[in-house]
Design a protein around this motif. Structure first.
Motif, PDB file in Angstrom:
ATOM      1  N   ALA A 181       0.747   5.115   6.680  1.00 37.97           N
ATOM      2  CA  ALA A 181       0.947   3.676   6.528  1.00 37.97           C
ATOM      3  C   ALA A 181       1.675   3.137   7.750  1.00 37.97           C
ATOM      4  O   ALA A 181       2.407   3.864   8.434  1.00 37.97           O
ATOM      5  CB  ALA A 181       1.740   3.364   5.267  1.00 37.97           C
TER       6      ALA A 181
ATOM      7  N   ASP B 266       0.834  -1.208   0.000  1.00 37.50           N
ATOM      8  CA  ASP B 266       0.000   0.000   0.000  1.00 37.50           C
ATOM      9  C   ASP B 266       0.866   1.255   0.000  1.00 37.50           C
ATOM     10  O   ASP B 266       0.572   2.228  -0.701  1.00 37.50           O
ATOM     11  CB  ASP B 266      -0.895   0.022   1.249  1.00 37.50           C
ATOM     12  CG  ASP B 266      -1.907  -1.103   1.271  1.00 37.50           C
ATOM     13  OD1 ASP B 266      -1.997  -1.853   0.279  1.00 37.50           O
ATOM     14  OD2 ASP B 266      -2.615  -1.225   2.290  1.00 37.50           O
ATOM     15  N   ARG B 267       1.921   1.232   0.799  1.00 36.10           N
ATOM     16  CA  ARG B 267       2.775   2.416   0.935  1.00 36.10           C
ATOM     17  C   ARG B 267       3.478   2.741  -0.370  1.00 36.10           C
ATOM     18  O   ARG B 267       3.578   3.909  -0.755  1.00 36.10           O
ATOM     19  CB  ARG B 267       3.805   2.214   2.049  1.00 36.10           C
ATOM     20  CG  ARG B 267       4.669   3.446   2.303  1.00 36.10           C
ATOM     21  CD  ARG B 267       5.501   3.287   3.553  1.00 36.10           C
ATOM     22  NE  ARG B 267       6.464   2.204   3.426  1.00 36.10           N
ATOM     23  CZ  ARG B 267       7.209   1.751   4.443  1.00 36.10           C
ATOM     24  NH1 ARG B 267       7.070   2.280   5.650  1.00 36.10           N
ATOM     25  NH2 ARG B 267       8.072   0.770   4.260  1.00 36.10           N
TER      26      ARG B 267
ATOM     27  N   TYR C 208      -4.054   3.660  -6.469  1.00 36.63           N
ATOM     28  CA  TYR C 208      -4.003   3.991  -5.040  1.00 36.63           C
ATOM     29  C   TYR C 208      -5.399   3.953  -4.424  1.00 36.63           C
ATOM     30  O   TYR C 208      -5.587   3.420  -3.319  1.00 36.63           O
ATOM     31  CB  TYR C 208      -3.379   5.370  -4.843  1.00 36.63           C
ATOM     32  CG  TYR C 208      -3.528   5.906  -3.444  1.00 36.63           C
ATOM     33  CD1 TYR C 208      -2.892   5.295  -2.371  1.00 36.63           C
ATOM     34  CD2 TYR C 208      -4.347   7.005  -3.180  1.00 36.63           C
ATOM     35  CE1 TYR C 208      -3.055   5.763  -1.072  1.00 36.63           C
ATOM     36  CE2 TYR C 208      -4.509   7.479  -1.889  1.00 36.63           C
ATOM     37  CZ  TYR C 208      -3.862   6.859  -0.842  1.00 36.63           C
ATOM     38  OH  TYR C 208      -4.034   7.323   0.442  1.00 36.63           O
TER      39      TYR C 208
ATOM     40  N   LEU D  43      -1.876   0.709   4.675  1.00 40.02           N
ATOM     41  CA  LEU D  43      -2.508   1.990   4.952  1.00 40.02           C
ATOM     42  C   LEU D  43      -3.311   1.931   6.241  1.00 40.02           C
ATOM     43  O   LEU D  43      -3.900   0.902   6.573  1.00 40.02           O
ATOM     44  CB  LEU D  43      -3.450   2.376   3.803  1.00 40.02           C
ATOM     45  CG  LEU D  43      -2.798   2.743   2.465  1.00 40.02           C
ATOM     46  CD1 LEU D  43      -3.888   3.054   1.436  1.00 40.02           C
ATOM     47  CD2 LEU D  43      -1.865   3.929   2.608  1.00 40.02           C
TER      48      LEU D  43
ATOM     49  N   VAL E  11       1.876   9.930  -4.958  1.00 44.12           N
ATOM     50  CA  VAL E  11       2.341  11.220  -4.431  1.00 44.12           C
ATOM     51  C   VAL E  11       3.380  11.829  -5.367  1.00 44.12           C
ATOM     52  O   VAL E  11       3.306  13.010  -5.730  1.00 44.12           O
ATOM     53  CB  VAL E  11       2.930  11.050  -3.015  1.00 44.12           C
ATOM     54  CG1 VAL E  11       3.692  12.307  -2.596  1.00 44.12           C
ATOM     55  CG2 VAL E  11       1.825  10.756  -2.013  1.00 44.12           C
TER      56      VAL E  11
ATOM     57  N   TYR F   5     -10.414  13.169  -1.380  1.00 37.47           N
ATOM     58  CA  TYR F   5     -10.854  12.276  -2.459  1.00 37.47           C
ATOM     59  C   TYR F   5     -11.849  12.968  -3.377  1.00 37.47           C
ATOM     60  O   TYR F   5     -11.765  12.879  -4.610  1.00 37.47           O
ATOM     61  CB  TYR F   5     -11.479  11.015  -1.858  1.00 37.47           C
ATOM     62  CG  TYR F   5     -12.171  10.149  -2.876  1.00 37.47           C
ATOM     63  CD1 TYR F   5     -11.441   9.343  -3.746  1.00 37.47           C
ATOM     64  CD2 TYR F   5     -13.564  10.167  -3.003  1.00 37.47           C
ATOM     65  CE1 TYR F   5     -12.075   8.559  -4.699  1.00 37.47           C
ATOM     66  CE2 TYR F   5     -14.208   9.387  -3.953  1.00 37.47           C
ATOM     67  CZ  TYR F   5     -13.463   8.588  -4.792  1.00 37.47           C
ATOM     68  OH  TYR F   5     -14.092   7.822  -5.746  1.00 37.47           O
TER      69      TYR F   5
ATOM     70  N   PHE G 129      -4.580  11.210   0.983  1.00 40.76           N
ATOM     71  CA  PHE G 129      -3.430  10.372   1.322  1.00 40.76           C
ATOM     72  C   PHE G 129      -3.431  10.011   2.802  1.00 40.76           C
ATOM     73  O   PHE G 129      -3.531  10.880   3.664  1.00 40.76           O
ATOM     74  CB  PHE G 129      -2.137  11.080   0.932  1.00 40.76           C
ATOM     75  CG  PHE G 129      -1.968  11.210  -0.559  1.00 40.76           C
ATOM     76  CD1 PHE G 129      -1.772  10.087  -1.347  1.00 40.76           C
ATOM     77  CD2 PHE G 129      -2.033  12.454  -1.174  1.00 40.76           C
ATOM     78  CE1 PHE G 129      -1.635  10.189  -2.725  1.00 40.76           C
ATOM     79  CE2 PHE G 129      -1.891  12.564  -2.546  1.00 40.76           C
ATOM     80  CZ  PHE G 129      -1.707  11.430  -3.324  1.00 40.76           C
ATOM     81  N   TRP G 130      -3.304   8.711   3.058  1.00 41.84           N
ATOM     82  CA  TRP G 130      -3.321   8.191   4.426  1.00 41.84           C
ATOM     83  C   TRP G 130      -1.925   7.760   4.859  1.00 41.84           C
ATOM     84  O   TRP G 130      -1.055   7.462   4.039  1.00 41.84           O
ATOM     85  CB  TRP G 130      -4.252   6.984   4.509  1.00 41.84           C
ATOM     86  CG  TRP G 130      -5.710   7.295   4.322  1.00 41.84           C
ATOM     87  CD1 TRP G 130      -6.292   8.533   4.283  1.00 41.84           C
ATOM     88  CD2 TRP G 130      -6.763   6.349   4.132  1.00 41.84           C
ATOM     89  NE1 TRP G 130      -7.643   8.419   4.092  1.00 41.84           N
ATOM     90  CE2 TRP G 130      -7.976   7.094   4.009  1.00 41.84           C
ATOM     91  CE3 TRP G 130      -6.834   4.957   4.085  1.00 41.84           C
ATOM     92  CZ2 TRP G 130      -9.214   6.485   3.809  1.00 41.84           C
ATOM     93  CZ3 TRP G 130      -8.061   4.336   3.897  1.00 41.84           C
ATOM     94  CH2 TRP G 130      -9.235   5.090   3.763  1.00 41.84           C
TER      95      TRP G 130
ATOM     96  N   ARG H 247      -6.929   2.114  -1.170  1.00 40.16           N
ATOM     97  CA  ARG H 247      -7.392   3.034  -0.125  1.00 40.16           C
ATOM     98  C   ARG H 247      -8.881   2.892   0.123  1.00 40.16           C
ATOM     99  O   ARG H 247      -9.362   3.021   1.248  1.00 40.16           O
ATOM    100  CB  ARG H 247      -7.077   4.483  -0.554  1.00 40.16           C
ATOM    101  CG  ARG H 247      -7.656   5.556   0.369  1.00 40.16           C
ATOM    102  CD  ARG H 247      -7.613   6.898  -0.342  1.00 40.16           C
ATOM    103  NE  ARG H 247      -8.141   7.989   0.446  1.00 40.16           N
ATOM    104  CZ  ARG H 247      -9.422   8.317   0.519  1.00 40.16           C
ATOM    105  NH1 ARG H 247     -10.330   7.596  -0.144  1.00 40.16           N
ATOM    106  NH2 ARG H 247      -9.818   9.346   1.248  1.00 40.16           N
TER     107      ARG H 247
ATOM    108  N   ARG I 195       0.958   4.218  -2.698  1.00 39.00           N
ATOM    109  CA  ARG I 195       0.681   5.591  -2.280  1.00 39.00           C
ATOM    110  C   ARG I 195       1.811   6.527  -2.668  1.00 39.00           C
ATOM    111  O   ARG I 195       1.585   7.607  -3.231  1.00 39.00           O
ATOM    112  CB  ARG I 195       0.483   5.646  -0.764  1.00 39.00           C
ATOM    113  CG  ARG I 195       0.204   7.045  -0.202  1.00 39.00           C
ATOM    114  CD  ARG I 195       0.571   7.147   1.270  1.00 39.00           C
ATOM    115  NE  ARG I 195       2.013   7.031   1.489  1.00 39.00           N
ATOM    116  CZ  ARG I 195       2.573   6.917   2.698  1.00 39.00           C
ATOM    117  NH1 ARG I 195       1.811   6.877   3.782  1.00 39.00           N
ATOM    118  NH2 ARG I 195       3.897   6.842   2.821  1.00 39.00           N
ATOM    119  N   ASP I 196       3.052   6.122  -2.397  1.00 38.12           N
ATOM    120  CA  ASP I 196       4.193   6.999  -2.664  1.00 38.12           C
ATOM    121  C   ASP I 196       4.352   7.277  -4.156  1.00 38.12           C
ATOM    122  O   ASP I 196       4.744   8.389  -4.553  1.00 38.12           O
ATOM    123  CB  ASP I 196       5.473   6.393  -2.087  1.00 38.12           C
ATOM    124  CG  ASP I 196       5.487   6.413  -0.563  1.00 38.12           C
ATOM    125  OD1 ASP I 196       4.622   7.089   0.027  1.00 38.12           O
ATOM    126  OD2 ASP I 196       6.352   5.750   0.030  1.00 38.12           O
TER     127      ASP I 196
END
Length: 289
Positions: free
Chosen positions: A207, A129-130, A192, A213, A137, A156, A204-205, A196, A133-134
Motif C-alpha cells: 500500500a 485499502d490498507r 479485501y 493498494l 491479514v 488469490y 496481499f499487495w 483489491r 488489508r491489515d
C-alpha cells in the motif's frame, strides 16, 4: 582426515547448496544454509586446513558473544554440511563428531488475549485499502496459524471461499497443506478482494503511504512485519509480530480441546514435539492462574 584447502571447500559447499536446491529445500532454508556457510568460509579463509577439528573448535568458540539461538543455528547448519560431506564421500571424517550444540533456554511465549485481538481489529476498522488489508491479514493469522512466509506466498487462486479453505503451497519443508478459516475471516477476505480486485497472483499487495493498494505489487515478509507493528502501536498492544499469532492459534485451539494431531496438521509441523510445547505452556499458564 586429509587436509582440505580453502578453494576445495568452496567447491564442496557450492555442490552441497545445489543438491539442497535439487532436493526441494525451501528458498528460506537455502538462504540460511548459504549464509551459515559463508560465515564459516570467511572465518577459515586464511587457514591451511579449513575442515579440521581445531578449526571447528575455534569457529564455535568465536561465537561466544552471540545469543544462544544464533549459536545453535550456526552449529546446526554448519554441522549439516559436514554430515553431508562425509555421507557423500567428499570428506573422510566429520570434525563435529562428539560435539554437542548449545542449548536454547526455553522461552515462555505469551499468546494474544481475546481483548488484544479485538483491539487490533478495532485499529483496522477504517475504510482505507490498507486497513481493510491489515484486518484480513490479522484474521488469516488468527484463524489459520500460518507462518509469515506462507501468508505472503498465498495467491488469490489458492482460496476456496465456498469450502472456507486455503491451499498453502509454499510451506516450510516444501510440503503443502490445506487450512480452514471461519466466517469472520471470510468476511474480511471478501471485503479485501473487493478493493483489491479478484485477479490472479499474490493475495496481499503493498500500500502507498496514503493507504491505497499498489496493484500487482505483492507485499513482502518485511512489509507484513511492519504493518503488524504499526497496527500494534495504534491499538496499544505490545509485541505484535507474525509468529505470535501462530502461537496464539495453537494455544487457543488447545484451550478449546482440539486434538493435538489436528493442530499439528493445520500448523504443518512434522511431529507433535512443538505442539506439546504449546500444550505445556498453556498448562503452566493455567497452573499459575
Amino acid at each position: 582426515m586429509k587436509s582440505i584447502q580453502y578453494e576445495a571447500l568452496v567447491e564442496i559447499v557450492e555442490e552441497y547448496l545445489k543438491i539442497c536446491k535439487i532436493e526441494g529445500k525451501s528458498d528460506a532454508t537455502l538462504t540460511n544454509y548459504r549464509n551459515s556457510m559463508r560465515r564459516y568460509l570467511k572465518f577459515v579463509r586464511e587457514s591451511k586446513d579449513v575442515a579440521s577439528r581445531l578449526q571447528i573448535l575455534n569457529y564455535l568458540s568465536s561465537m561466544d558473544s552471540l545469543k544462544p539461538g544464533s549459536r545453535n543455528k550456526f552449529f546446526r547448519e554448519t554441522k549439516s554440511f559436514f554430515n553431508w560431506a562425509v555421507s557423500s564421500g567428499r570428506m573422510s571424517s566429520n570434525p563435529f563428531d562428539g560435539l554437542k550444540n548449545v542449548r536454547i533456554p526455553e522461552q515462555v511465549r505469551i499468546p494474544f488475549s481475546p481483548d488484544d485481538v479485538n483491539r487490533l481489529l478495532e485499529a483496522t476498522s477504517g475504510c482505507t485499502d490498507r486497513e481493510i488489508r491489515d484486518k484480513a491479514v490479522i484474521l488469516m493469522f488468527v484463524d489459520t496459524g500460518v507462518r509469515l512466509g506462507e501468508l505472503v506466498g498465498v495467491e488469490y487462486q489458492d482460496i476456496d471461499f465456498t469450502s472456507r479453505r486455503i491451499l498453502i503451497k509454499k510451506a516450510k519443508g516444501g510440503s503443502g497443506r490445506i487450512v480452514p478459516f471461519a466466517d469472520r475471516c471470510c468476511d474480511a477476505l471478501v471485503k479485501y478482494i473487493e478493493v483489491r480486485s479478484p485477479s490472479l497472483g499474490p493475495l496481499f499487495w503493498k500500500a502507498t503511504p496514503y493507504g491505497r493498494l499498489i496493484s500487482q505489487s505483492p507485499i513482502t515478509a518485511i512489509g507484513i512485519r511492519q504493518a503488524m507493528a504499526r497496527v500494534g502501536d495504534l491499538a496499544q498492544v505490545s509485541d505484535v509480530y507474525p509468529h505470535r499469532f501462530r502461537h496464539t492459534f495453537a494455544t487457543w485451539a488447545i484451550k478449546n480441546n482440539a486434538r493435538e494431531i489436528d493442530v499439528q496438521h493445520i500448523l504443518g509441523h512434522r511431529s507433535l514435539d512443538m505442539i506439546r510445547r504449546y500444550t505445556m505452556t498453556y498448562r503452566r499458564e493455567q497452573a499459575a492462574g
